[in-house]
Enzyme design. Structure first.
Site, PDB file in Angstrom:
ATOM      1  N   THR A   1       0.636  -1.069  -0.059  1.00  0.00           N
ATOM      2  CA  THR A   1       0.113  -0.141  -0.032  1.00  0.00           C
ATOM      3  C   THR A   1       0.835   1.399  -0.055  1.00  0.00           C
ATOM      4  OG1 THR A   1      -1.834  -1.041   1.058  1.00  0.00           O
ATOM      5  CG2 THR A   1      -1.781   1.117   1.353  1.00  0.00           C
TER       6      THR A   1
ATOM      7  N   THR B   1       4.060   1.669  -1.238  1.00  0.00           N
ATOM      8  CA  THR B   1       4.436   1.942  -2.688  1.00  0.00           C
ATOM      9  C   THR B   1       3.364   2.292  -3.644  1.00  0.00           C
ATOM     10  OG1 THR B   1       6.012   0.445  -2.080  1.00  0.00           O
ATOM     11  CG2 THR B   1       5.881   0.949  -4.411  1.00  0.00           C
ATOM     12  N   GLY B   2       2.133   1.767  -3.317  1.00  0.00           N
ATOM     13  CA  GLY B   2       0.956   2.310  -4.237  1.00  0.00           C
ATOM     14  C   GLY B   2       0.890   3.603  -4.269  1.00  0.00           C
TER      15      GLY B   2
ATOM     16  N   GLU C   1      -3.059  -2.745  -7.017  1.00  0.00           N
ATOM     17  CA  GLU C   1      -3.304  -4.053  -6.280  1.00  0.00           C
ATOM     18  C   GLU C   1      -2.651  -4.149  -5.050  1.00  0.00           C
ATOM     19  OE1 GLU C   1      -6.055  -5.818  -6.678  1.00  0.00           O
ATOM     20  OE2 GLU C   1      -6.890  -5.714  -8.952  1.00  0.00           O
TER      21      GLU C   1
HETATM   22  P1  NAD Z   1       6.562  -3.536  -3.215  1.00  0.00           P
HETATM   23  O1  NAD Z   1       5.830  -2.461  -3.019  1.00  0.00           O
HETATM   24  O2  NAD Z   1       7.737  -3.530  -2.227  1.00  0.00           O
HETATM   25  O3  NAD Z   1       7.257  -3.726  -4.627  1.00  0.00           O
HETATM   26  C1  NAD Z   1       6.315  -3.999  -5.569  1.00  0.00           C
HETATM   27  C2  NAD Z   1       6.928  -3.746  -7.105  1.00  0.00           C
HETATM   28  O4  NAD Z   1       6.937  -2.377  -7.082  1.00  0.00           O
HETATM   29  C3  NAD Z   1       8.417  -4.126  -7.132  1.00  0.00           C
HETATM   30  O5  NAD Z   1       8.395  -4.419  -8.595  1.00  0.00           O
HETATM   31  C4  NAD Z   1       9.206  -2.829  -6.845  1.00  0.00           C
HETATM   32  O6  NAD Z   1      10.577  -3.064  -7.438  1.00  0.00           O
HETATM   33  C5  NAD Z   1       8.387  -1.997  -7.391  1.00  0.00           C
HETATM   34  N1  NAD Z   1       8.767  -0.693  -6.761  1.00  0.00           N
HETATM   35  C6  NAD Z   1       9.017  -0.305  -5.511  1.00  0.00           C
HETATM   36  N2  NAD Z   1       9.117   1.120  -5.368  1.00  0.00           N
HETATM   37  C7  NAD Z   1       8.645   1.634  -6.215  1.00  0.00           C
HETATM   38  C8  NAD Z   1       8.262   2.914  -6.955  1.00  0.00           C
HETATM   39  N3  NAD Z   1       8.418   3.885  -5.946  1.00  0.00           N
HETATM   40  N4  NAD Z   1       7.580   3.254  -7.937  1.00  0.00           N
HETATM   41  C9  NAD Z   1       7.328   2.110  -8.654  1.00  0.00           C
HETATM   42  N5  NAD Z   1       7.539   0.935  -8.701  1.00  0.00           N
HETATM   43  C10 NAD Z   1       8.013   0.557  -7.419  1.00  0.00           C
HETATM   44  O7  NAD Z   1       5.873  -4.783  -2.619  1.00  0.00           O
HETATM   45  P2  NAD Z   1       6.539  -6.373  -2.417  1.00  0.00           P
HETATM   46  O8  NAD Z   1       7.169  -6.386  -1.028  1.00  0.00           O
HETATM   47  O9  NAD Z   1       7.111  -6.527  -3.653  1.00  0.00           O
HETATM   48  O10 NAD Z   1       5.034  -7.081  -2.383  1.00  0.00           O
HETATM   49  C11 NAD Z   1       4.520  -7.415  -1.194  1.00  0.00           C
HETATM   50  C12 NAD Z   1       3.201  -6.535  -0.927  1.00  0.00           C
HETATM   51  O11 NAD Z   1       2.574  -6.648  -2.037  1.00  0.00           O
HETATM   52  C13 NAD Z   1       2.289  -6.930   0.151  1.00  0.00           C
HETATM   53  O12 NAD Z   1       1.870  -5.575   0.694  1.00  0.00           O
HETATM   54  C14 NAD Z   1       1.167  -7.505  -0.618  1.00  0.00           C
HETATM   55  O13 NAD Z   1       0.098  -7.612   0.237  1.00  0.00           O
HETATM   56  C15 NAD Z   1       1.040  -6.905  -1.899  1.00  0.00           C
HETATM   57  N6  NAD Z   1       0.280  -7.718  -2.789  1.00  0.00           N
HETATM   58  C16 NAD Z   1      -0.756  -7.355  -3.332  1.00  0.00           C
HETATM   59  C17 NAD Z   1      -1.662  -8.524  -4.080  1.00  0.00           C
HETATM   60  C18 NAD Z   1      -2.911  -7.869  -4.441  1.00  0.00           C
HETATM   61  O14 NAD Z   1      -3.262  -8.286  -5.821  1.00  0.00           O
HETATM   62  N7  NAD Z   1      -3.531  -6.874  -3.919  1.00  0.00           N
HETATM   63  C19 NAD Z   1      -0.815  -9.362  -4.708  1.00  0.00           C
HETATM   64  C20 NAD Z   1       0.347  -9.537  -4.182  1.00  0.00           C
HETATM   65  C21 NAD Z   1       1.001  -8.904  -3.194  1.00  0.00           C
END
Ligand code: NAD
Length: 477
Positions: free
Chosen positions: A228, A230-231, A248
Site C-alpha cells: 500500500t 508503494t501504491g 492491487e
Molecule cells: P513493493 O511495493 O515493495 O514492490 C512491488 C513492486 O513495485 C516491485 O516490482 C518494486 O520493485 C516496485 N517498486 C518499488 N518502489 C516503487 C516505486 N516508488 N515506483 C514504482 N515501482 C516501485 O511490494 P512487495 O514487497 O514486492 O510485495 C508485497 C506487497 O504486495 C504486500 O503488501 C502484498 O499484500 C502486496 N500484494 C498485493 C496483491 C494484490 O493483488 N492486491 C498481490 C500480491 C502482493
C-alpha cells in the site's frame, strides 16, 4: 511453430524482440540457501527509452489487429509456457523459495488465466438507435502499459497484467521485482516468437526502475501490484502525466468462524489458507476470528495441524513452508515475532528463526487472542504469524473484521448459508467468501476496497481497465 525450450542459465532483457544485456548486472539470492542466483540486467533510462519507443511503434499495428488474431497468438504462447513448465517451476522455487508443488500450482493458475482471459468478449453497446442517430459505446486500447510486479507470485501476477494488456490491443513492458526477476524475464523470452517486436517487453533493474517507469511520458497506464505504501507513491507519480492506474495493494484479511462449523473439516482448509506460501500472499487469512463456543477445541486442533506442516527448502518434495523470500522481509518477520515478548502476547505456537538453517527460514507463530490493537492484528505481516481471536457477538466481529484500512478479502465460515450471507453482506472487502477464502478466477473481477487498491484486474472489468471507453455517434442523415 516449434516450441522453444528454456535456457535457465542466462538472463537478458527483451527489447524490441531482441535479448539484450546492460552495462551493469546484479543478481538475486536463493532464499533457501542464500546463494547468489545468476546475473540479470540493471536497466537504465536508456534501455527504458528504447523499450518505450519500440512499444509505441508496435502499438500502432498491434492495436489494429483483430481480437481473434490476438487470441490465437496468446493461446500459442500459453502452449509454449506449458511446454516449459517444469523448468519454470524449478526456476520459480530457486528465486522465490516456494515449494515446487506450489510453484507448479502457480504456473497452472497462470495458464488458466492466460487461456481464459482471451475468451472474454469486450462488448459494443448500442445505447441509442433511432431514425436520426445511432450511438455506440465501445472500448479502444490505451497504448503502452507498464506492468509492475511483486516478488510473491512473479509468474501469476505478471501474466495477470500481460495477457489483458496484449489481448485488448496494447503493448506492455513488464518490470519484475528486483528480488524475483528470473521467471518474468523468461516469460518475455518465451514470447518472442509469438508476438511482433515491441508488443511484449521486459526490463530487469534495481529499485530506481519502477519510479522511472511511472514517470515516463511515453507510458499510458500502470498496473501495479505491491504494498500500500508503494501504491501511494506510484499513484502520485502517475498523476504528473495523468497515467491510468490500477493498484492491487496490501491486505489484512479476516476470516470469521461461526460456532456451527464442522471443526475437523474446516481446520485443514483454514490452516492452508492462512500459511500458504509462508503467508506471503496478499489475501491469505491474516486474522482468524473464532466463535467463543468452539474457541478452545478449535485452537488445540488448529495448532496441532499447523505444527505438523513441514518446513524446509522448496526442492524437498514434502515441504509446506518454504523460506521467507528475502532478507528484508525476514528481518520484518523477526521484528514482528519480537512483539510477542514486547507486547506480552501468548504464543501458542513458536514463531522464531530456525537456528543453523542455511536460508531465511522461520517457524510459524499462532498468537492466542491478542488485543485488537496489537501489531500482529493491525499490521499486514507477510510472514507466518497469525492471531487467533475470540468473538461472541456478530455485530462486534463484523466491526472488528472491517476495522482496518485494508479491504482486500474477508470470509465467513458456517453451515447456515443465510447467516453466512448476512455476515458476508456487511464485509468491506473486494472479495467476500462464504466457506472459502483466496478463490480467484480469471472470469471474476478482483480488487481491493479502501487502502487495498484502486480498480480491478481479471474479468471483463479488468480487461476494460486497459482500454479507453469511446462513444461513437453516427448521424444517419
Ligand atoms: P513493493 O511495493 O515493495 O514492490 C512491488 C513492486 O513495485 C516491485 O516490482 C518494486 O520493485 C516496485 N517498486 C518499488 N518502489 C516503487 C516505486 N516508488 N515506483 C514504482 N515501482 C516501485 O511490494 P512487495 O514487497 O514486492 O510485495 C508485497 C506487497 O504486495 C504486500 O503488501 C502484498 O499484500 C502486496 N500484494 C498485493 C496483491 C494484490 O493483488 N492486491 C498481490 C500480491 C502482493
Amino acid at each position: 511453430m516449434p516450441v522453444k525450450m528454456l535456457d535457465t542459465t542466462a538472463f537478458r532483457n527483451v527489447i524490441n524482440g531482441e535479448l539484450t544485456s546492460t552495462a551493469q548486472t546484479r543478481h538475486g539470492i536463493n532464499p533457501a540457501n542464500k546463494q547468489p542466483n545468476p546475473d540479470v540486467p540493471v536497466s537504465t533510462a536508456a534501455e527504458l527509452d528504447l523499450a518505450v519507443t519500440a512499444a509505441r511503434a508496435a502499438f500502432k499495428k498491434w492495436s489494429k489487429t483483430s481480437f481473434d488474431e490476438r487470441r490465437k497468438a496468446i493461446h500459442a504462447y500459453a502452449d509454449t509456457i506449458e511446454a516449459n513448465k517444469d523448468a519454470l517451476a524449478a526456476l520459480l522455487t530457486q528465486e522465490q523459495g516456494k515449494p515446487l508443488s506450489q510453484a507448479m500450482q502457480e504456473i497452472g493458475m497462470a495458464l488458466d488465466w492466460a487461456r481464459t482471459l482471451p475468451t472474454i468478449e469486450l462488448p459494443e453497446t448500442v445505447v441509442q438507435d433511432n431514425d436520426d442517430v445511432k450511438t455506440i459505446q465501445r472500448y479502444t486500447p490505451l497504448g503502452v502499459a507498464g506492468a509492475i510486479v511483486p516478488w510473491n507470485y512473479p509468474i501469476l501476477l505478471a501474466i495477470g497484467k500481460i495477457i489483458p494488456a496484449i489481448y485488448t490491443g496494447n503493448a506492455v513492458i513488464v518490470k519484475p521485482s528486483p528480488f524475483t526477476p528470473y521467471c518474468d524475464l523468461k516469460l518475455a523470452e518465451l514470447a518472442i516468437p509469438h508476438f511482433p517486436p515491441g508488443v511484449f517487453q521486459a526490463l530487469s533493474g534495481g529499485d530506481d526502475l519502477g519510479p522511472m517507469i511511472t514517470e515516463h511520458p511515453g507510458i499510458d497506464k500502470i498496473s501495479f501490484t505491491g504494498s500500500t505504501g508503494t501504491g501511494r507513491r506510484v499513484m502520485a507519480s502517475c498523476a504528473k502525466t495523468l497515467k491510468r492506474v490500477t493498484l492491487e495493494l496490501g491486505g489484512n484479511d479476516a476470516a470469521i468462524i461461526c460456532d456451527d462449523v464442522d471443526i475437523d473439516a474446516v481446520i485443514p482448509q483454514l490452516g492452508i489458507l492462512s500459511f500458504l506460501c509462508t503467508s506471503q500472499i496478499c489475501m491469505v487469512i491474516k486474522r482468524l476470528y473464532v466463535h467463543e463456543n468452539i474457541y478452545d477445541t478449535f485452537r488445540a486442533k488448529f495448532v496441532a495441524f499447523v505444527k505438523a506442516l513441514p518446513i524446509g527448502p522448496g526442492t524437498n518434495p514434502d515441504v509446506f513452508f518454504g523460506p521467507i523470500q528475502n532478507s528484508m522481509q525476514y528481518e520484518k518477520a523477526k521484528n514482528l515475532f519480537a512483539t510477542i515478548k514486547s507486547e506480552n502476547l501468548t504464543a501458542i505456537l513458536g514463531g522464531a528463526e530456525i537456528p543453523d538453517s542455511d536460508g531465511y527460514f522461520v517457524s510459524p507463530a499462532i498468537i492466542d487472542n491478542p488485543p485488537e490493537d496489537s501489531r500482529v492484528v493491525r499490521e499486514e505481516p507477510f510472514a507466518p504469524i497469525l492471531p487467533l481471536l475470540r468473538w461472541s457477538d456478530e455485530e462486534d466481529v463484523v466491526a472488528r473484521a472491517n476495522g482496518l484500512e485494508y479491504g482486500l478479502g474477508a470470509s465467513v465460515w458456517t453451515k447456515d448459508l443465510e447467516r453466512g450471507r448476512r455476515i458476508a453482506d456487511q464485509l468491506e472487502a473486494g472479495s467476500a467468501w462464504i466457506n472459502a477464502h483466496f478463490e480467484v478466477k480469471p472470469f471474476a473481477p478482483f480488487g481491493g476496497h479502501k487502502s487495498s487498491g484502486i480498480g480491478s484486474e481479471l474479468g471483463l472489468q479488468g480487461l476494460t481497465q486497459y482500454c479507453n471507453t469511446q462513444t461513437l455517434w453516427i448521424r444517419k442523415a
